[in-house]
Design an enzyme around this catalytic site. Structure first.
Site, PDB file in Angstrom:
ATOM      1  N   CYS A 119      89.251  33.723  31.336  1.00  0.00           N
ATOM      2  CA  CYS A 119      90.039  32.507  30.582  1.00  0.00           C
ATOM      3  C   CYS A 119      91.195  32.149  31.691  1.00  0.00           C
ATOM      4  CB  CYS A 119      90.748  33.181  29.351  1.00  0.00           C
ATOM      5  SG  CYS A 119      92.038  34.491  29.702  1.00  0.00           S
ATOM      6  N   HIS A 141      93.140  43.548  32.453  1.00  0.00           N
ATOM      7  CA  HIS A 141      92.311  44.992  32.254  1.00  0.00           C
ATOM      8  C   HIS A 141      90.867  44.859  32.708  1.00  0.00           C
ATOM      9  CE1 HIS A 141      95.569  45.974  28.874  1.00  0.00           C
ATOM     10  NE2 HIS A 141      95.918  46.692  30.038  1.00  0.00           N
ATOM     11  N   HIS A 181      99.811  48.507  23.045  1.00  0.00           N
ATOM     12  CA  HIS A 181      99.220  47.545  24.109  1.00  0.00           C
ATOM     13  C   HIS A 181     100.300  46.854  24.828  1.00  0.00           C
ATOM     14  CE1 HIS A 181      97.175  43.767  25.518  1.00  0.00           C
ATOM     15  NE2 HIS A 181      96.078  44.453  25.380  1.00  0.00           N
ATOM     16  N   GLU A 223     100.705  43.894  25.856  1.00  0.00           N
ATOM     17  CA  GLU A 223     101.246  42.619  25.423  1.00  0.00           C
ATOM     18  C   GLU A 223     102.118  42.781  24.290  1.00  0.00           C
ATOM     19  OE1 GLU A 223      99.672  38.651  22.995  1.00  0.00           O
ATOM     20  OE2 GLU A 223      98.157  39.396  24.547  1.00  0.00           O
ATOM     21  N   THR A 278      98.068  37.809  21.089  1.00  0.00           N
ATOM     22  CA  THR A 278      96.930  36.669  21.368  1.00  0.00           C
ATOM     23  C   THR A 278      95.594  37.286  21.558  1.00  0.00           C
ATOM     24  OG1 THR A 278      97.159  36.932  23.937  1.00  0.00           O
ATOM     25  CG2 THR A 278      98.751  35.867  22.791  1.00  0.00           C
ATOM     26  N   CYS A 326      94.905  33.131  21.027  1.00  0.00           N
ATOM     27  CA  CYS A 326      94.695  32.298  22.331  1.00  0.00           C
ATOM     28  C   CYS A 326      93.221  31.543  22.026  1.00  0.00           C
ATOM     29  CB  CYS A 326      95.019  32.784  23.528  1.00  0.00           C
ATOM     30  SG  CYS A 326      93.575  33.712  24.221  1.00  0.00           S
ATOM     31  N   SER A 378      90.434  46.888  27.358  1.00  0.00           N
ATOM     32  CA  SER A 378      90.774  45.415  27.156  1.00  0.00           C
ATOM     33  C   SER A 378      90.606  45.086  25.699  1.00  0.00           C
ATOM     34  CB  SER A 378      89.406  44.510  27.688  1.00  0.00           C
ATOM     35  OG  SER A 378      89.475  43.238  27.374  1.00  0.00           O
ATOM     36  N   ASN A 392      90.761  42.394  23.994  1.00  0.00           N
ATOM     37  CA  ASN A 392      89.735  40.959  23.338  1.00  0.00           C
ATOM     38  C   ASN A 392      88.335  41.618  23.770  1.00  0.00           C
ATOM     39  OD1 ASN A 392      88.522  39.507  25.983  1.00  0.00           O
ATOM     40  ND2 ASN A 392      90.245  40.006  26.818  1.00  0.00           N
ATOM     41  N   SER A 452      88.676  39.208  30.579  1.00  0.00           N
ATOM     42  CA  SER A 452      89.130  39.539  32.030  1.00  0.00           C
ATOM     43  C   SER A 452      87.776  40.037  32.663  1.00  0.00           C
ATOM     44  CB  SER A 452      90.366  40.704  31.986  1.00  0.00           C
ATOM     45  OG  SER A 452      89.956  41.681  30.821  1.00  0.00           O
TER      46      SER A 452
END
Length: 315
Positions: free
Chosen positions: A19, A48, A131, A133, A172, A202, A230, A232, A275
């Site tokens: 991304c 990640h 996490h 974030e 996100t 996101c 990761s 996502n 990622s």
């Protein structure tokens, strides 16, 4: 005589892979090395993905867990996931050169949390404990200002100090559907709860999940390229299973595939977390092609043209 390969249909989800926030973070480390020479220190994995981290190590990045592991006379980069406010404060105190590679969409969540706090609101953060974030977002405000909610059950049990003065934000990289369920509980219990101006999950997370939903139903197996750390990428596995894939697994790269999963498969889906480099996708397609007579079809749900500017220090 060579044995004839069995046919295998490969559905390739798009968008997939890097991304804009990940791309920017990697560029920041590369540009910092070009500008300041080696080594450049990076607090936590920049993104990640082991392959990304190892490549940056080869060109002169040194990854550390905490700021005090980096010398004061070398630049330090903060990861794309964001950091608590205490981290840049410590860097300033030590008079370090630091470059913040926090994804702008994560920074947006930080700004909104600060704005709600300044307005006297109590904040609910939907996310996964531990996490990076989430740690970074919690660290934007004094302890106790933000309550972390991970599940629908947490949302049902949450008791605010003043139900009329609460707001929510989200990590996100969450599952769009799971988050919608949690938000629905909060909005049912607290109809006046303030929502983000623009959804916190996101665009890249949303698009990759939408692509997997489109692809999953005819798939016997979905292979999601991404790291165990990761968020996502792990969500893509869950989304694939929920959308009808018979099996879905997270793989670091082609070397990590359990080929017995494909023994009876006729259709395999392939995608990659935000990622994961595209090269890993190409390597996986080639590895499937070495074993099967593959027909590859890309299923694209949207095009992405988001680009984030680099910080002035490395632009």
């Amino acid at each position: 005589m060579t044995q004839e390969k069995r046919p295998m249909k490969v559905l390739l989800a798009a968008p997939r892979g890097f991304c804009a926030g990940v791309d920017r973070a990697i560029q920041i480390v590369e540009q910092a090395i070009t500008k300041f020479g080696t080594p450049v220190y990076v607090r936590h994995e920049i993104v990640h993905n082991r392959h990304v981290v190892e490549r940056l190590e080869r060109i002169g990045a040194i990854f550390v867990d905490e700021l005090d592991e980096a010398p004061v006379d070398r630049p330090v980069v903060f990861s794309a996931h964001g950091v608590p406010k205490s981290v840049p404060e410590e860097a300033r105190r030590r008079e370090m050169i630091y470059i913040d590679a926090t994804c702008p969409l994560v920074s947006k969540v930080h700004v909104e949390a600060q704005r709600h706090h300044a307005a006297g609101m109590e904040i609910v953060l939907i996310g996964h404990a531990g996490h990076p974030e989430v740690v970074g977002t919690l660290g934007q405000l004094p302890e106790g200002a933000i309550t972390l909610v991970e599940t629908v059950g947490d949302a049902e049990k949450f008791e605010p100090k003043d139900p009329a003065r609460i707001a929510f934000a989200t990590q996100t990289t969450l599952s769009v559907d799971d988050t919608a369920e949690i938000v629905a509980v909060l909005q049912r219990r607290f109809p006046g709860i303030a929502a983000p101006h623009k959804e916190d999950i996101c665009y890249a997370t949303t698009n990759r999940q939408a692509a997997v939903k489109t692809m999953a139903e005819p798939c016997d197996v979905v292979l999601v390229i991404g790291s165990e750390t990761s968020s996502n990428s792990k969500r893509l596995v869950e989304v694939a299973l929920r959308a009808g894939a018979r099996k879905a697994v997270l793989v670091e790269d082609a070397s990590a595939v359990d080929w017995s999963l494909l023994e009876t498969a006729q259709t395999v889906g392939v995608t990659a977390g935000a990622s994961a480099p595209e090269q890993l996708v190409e390597d996986l397609i080639a590895a499937i092609g070495a074993r099967y007579d593959t027909a590859v079809e890309e299923l694209r749900v949207t095009d992405e043209n988001v680009v984030f500017k680099l910080p002035r220090l490395v632009a």
